[in-house]
Design an enzyme around this catalytic site. Structure first.
Site, short mmCIF file in Angstrom:
data_model
loop_
_atom_site.label_atom_id
_atom_site.label_comp_id
_atom_site.label_asym_id
_atom_site.label_seq_id
_atom_site.Cartn_x
_atom_site.Cartn_y
_atom_site.Cartn_z
N TYR A 60 -4.62 81.42 80.74
CA TYR A 60 -5.50 82.46 80.21
C TYR A 60 -6.87 82.27 80.84
CZ TYR A 60 -2.12 83.29 76.37
OH TYR A 60 -1.01 83.60 75.62
N LEU A 210 -0.16 93.42 66.42
CA LEU A 210 -0.79 94.75 66.46
C LEU A 210 -0.41 95.47 67.75
CD1 LEU A 210 -4.33 93.93 65.00
CD2 LEU A 210 -2.33 94.89 63.82
N SER A 216 -3.38 98.96 65.83
CA SER A 216 -4.48 98.40 65.03
C SER A 216 -5.20 99.48 64.24
CB SER A 216 -5.50 97.71 65.95
OG SER A 216 -6.14 98.68 66.77
N1 LIG Z 1 3.89 83.79 74.17
C1 LIG Z 1 3.51 84.87 74.76
O1 LIG Z 1 4.18 85.38 75.67
C2 LIG Z 1 2.25 85.56 74.31
C3 LIG Z 1 1.93 86.81 74.83
C4 LIG Z 1 0.76 87.41 74.39
C5 LIG Z 1 -0.04 86.81 73.45
N2 LIG Z 1 0.29 85.58 72.97
C6 LIG Z 1 -0.57 84.87 71.98
O2 LIG Z 1 -0.69 85.67 70.81
C7 LIG Z 1 -2.06 85.95 70.53
C8 LIG Z 1 -2.21 87.34 69.93
O3 LIG Z 1 -1.58 88.25 70.80
P1 LIG Z 1 -1.97 89.74 71.03
O4 LIG Z 1 -3.23 89.83 71.78
O5 LIG Z 1 -0.78 90.36 71.63
O6 LIG Z 1 -2.25 90.25 69.52
P2 LIG Z 1 -2.35 91.67 68.88
O7 LIG Z 1 -2.70 91.42 67.47
O8 LIG Z 1 -1.14 92.48 69.12
O9 LIG Z 1 -3.54 92.41 69.65
C9 LIG Z 1 -4.83 91.90 69.60
C10 LIG Z 1 -5.81 92.98 70.03
O10 LIG Z 1 -5.81 94.03 69.05
C11 LIG Z 1 -7.11 94.58 68.93
N3 LIG Z 1 -7.55 94.58 67.53
C12 LIG Z 1 -8.09 95.63 66.87
N4 LIG Z 1 -8.36 95.31 65.61
C13 LIG Z 1 -8.02 94.03 65.44
C14 LIG Z 1 -8.12 93.15 64.35
N5 LIG Z 1 -8.59 93.53 63.15
N6 LIG Z 1 -7.71 91.89 64.51
C15 LIG Z 1 -7.22 91.49 65.69
N7 LIG Z 1 -7.10 92.29 66.78
C16 LIG Z 1 -7.51 93.56 66.65
C17 LIG Z 1 -8.03 93.74 69.80
O11 LIG Z 1 -8.22 94.41 71.02
P3 LIG Z 1 -9.61 95.17 71.30
O12 LIG Z 1 -10.67 94.13 71.08
O13 LIG Z 1 -9.52 95.63 72.70
O14 LIG Z 1 -9.67 96.28 70.29
C18 LIG Z 1 -7.23 92.47 70.04
O15 LIG Z 1 -7.56 91.86 71.26
C19 LIG Z 1 -2.76 85.78 71.88
O16 LIG Z 1 -4.12 85.51 71.71
C20 LIG Z 1 -2.00 84.65 72.48
O17 LIG Z 1 -2.48 83.42 71.96
C21 LIG Z 1 1.43 84.97 73.38
#
Ligand SMILES: NC(=O)c1ccc[n+]([C@@H]2O[C@H](COP(=O)([O-])OP(=O)(O)OC[C@H]3O[C@@H](n4cnc5c(N)ncnc54)[C@H](OP(=O)(O)O)[C@@H]3O)[C@@H](O)[C@H]2O)c1
Length: 335
Positions: A60, A210, A216
């Site tokens: 990352y 999300l 979201s």
């Molecule tokens: N193992 C894997 O293959 C893999 C893949 C992906 C992620 N991950 C892990 O999982 C974690 C979360 O993944 P994800 O980014 O896919 O999560 P997600 O919850 O699906 O999306 C997070 C994004 O949603 C938006 N958002 C809007 N309101 C929110 C709120 N109240 N709380 C949180 N997010 C909000 C933000 O983007 P904006 O700021 O642009 O609005 C945020 O960056 C990552 O940080 C990583 O550690 C693992």
């Protein structure tokens, strides 16, 4: 902020973990630029709220995320935190992706650099980000098991692995958790992967709860993702797929409003309702997002509410794959 966050064992034999974790990926440019000071403040707010699980990947921001976490932890007790680290993804200086490396020698090499960047003497959970198809999973996990023996790693996890791979890996060394995408619109694990984890007593850390911000309640047709933002290339954010998916979000908004909650809170509360063995990773990169997400812990959804949520956003209703075609091909969980 909400009530203190509870804790429970991550798996049958695993460490105690907060009921939700913080995923730190978005703090290192995966969804466009992030503010460093706000990222650190968000990490501190998460720890203050009782979150003990921090998820990162060495790729990352090519080490950026680990160094950010190191800075955030410099004023905190490292032993209060579970550091969950993914390795194996190969990157280029131009931000490109070059496959995955799960060879035993690579495992040790990745880990050596991670320990330096994090400034710690061990990682709590270490996992290959993707299964390397050219290396038997027994060899990759066997190499991490050696690192457990040597004291550099406490527990072994997997990411986006399919049921057969999970069983093979678990026969080499106990796996504490599988990290995998799971949300109202990504329910693929329910068929065989989640039952396999449950049979083996392996926990699940759910990401994409999300759908990268799509569900979201804050995404719109007018918000465009550009450049290296993952969403610029994500099928669910493209063209008519996006139109259809946002219609689903509006249906969910009606349910959320009736509960005096936000769309994100209902989407996260739904994941929480799926079982104690599932730990949702909150992907916040700002304190306001974290506060909104943690509000889901206070939301009580009855069986009737949950049925209404699923009518608003039915399984299989989303349009578009969860990754671009090339990345989908790298998912052992989809084979
Ligand atoms: N193992 C894997 O293959 C893999 C893949 C992906 C992620 N991950 C892990 O999982 C974690 C979360 O993944 P994800 O980014 O896919 O999560 P997600 O919850 O699906 O999306 C997070 C994004 O949603 C938006 N958002 C809007 N309101 C929110 C709120 N109240 N709380 C949180 N997010 C909000 C933000 O983007 P904006 O700021 O642009 O609005 C945020 O960056 C990552 O940080 C990583 O550690 C693992």
């Amino acid at each position: 902020m909400s009530n203190p966050i509870g804790r429970h064992p991550l798996s049958a034999s695993g460490p105690e973990v907060s009921n939700v974790g913080l995923g730190c990926m978005a703090m290192s440019g995966v969804y466009g630029p992030a503010d460093r000071a706000e990222s650190i403040a968000t990490l501190h707010a998460a720890l203050d709220a009782g979150i003990t699980l921090l998820d990162t990947g060495d790729f990352y921001g090519m080490g950026h995320n680990e160094m950010l976490i190191r800075e955030a932890l410099s004023s905190r007790d490292r032993d209060e935190v579970l550091l969950s680290v993914k390795f194996g993804a190969l990157r280029g200086p131009d931000n490109s992706w070059g496959g995955n490396d799960g060879r035993p020698a690579a495992v040790k090499n990745f880990l050596a650099y991670t320990l330096q960047r994090l400034g710690v003497d061990h990682v709590d959970i270490y996992r290959p980000a993707r299964v390397d198809p050219s290396v038997p999973i027994e060899e990759t996990v066997g190499a991490i098991a050696e690192m457990v023996q040597a004291g550099y790693v406490r527990h072994i996890g997997l990411s986006e692995a399919g049921a057969d791979t999970i069983k093979r890996a678990h026969s080499v060394h106990p796996i504490v958790d599988l990290q995998i995408e799971y949300s109202l619109i990504s329910r693929g694990i329910e068929k065989s992967i989640l039952p396999t984890c449950r049979e083996l007593g392996i926990g699940v850390t759910a990401y994409g709860i999300l759908s990268r911000g799509l569900i979201s309640g804050h995404w719109s047709r007018e918000r465009t993702a550009a450049g290296s933002d993952f969403r610029a290339h994500a099928p669910r954010f493209a063209g008519e797929h996006l139109d259809r998916n946002l219609e689903l979000v509006e249906q969910l908004r009606s349910v959320a409003e009736a509960k005096d909650a936000s769309v994100a809170q209902v989407a996260i509360a739904w994941v929480i309702s799926r079982g104690r063995d599932i730990v949702p990773l909150i992907g916040a990169r700002r304190r306001d997002q974290l506060a909104e997400a943690l509000g889901a812990l206070d939301l009580q959804l009855t069986q009737d509410d949950l049925a209404e949520v699923e009518r608003a956003m039915p399984a299989e209703a989303a349009m578009g794959d969860r990754y671009p075609a090339m990345a989908m091909a790298h998912l052992d969980s989809e084979h």
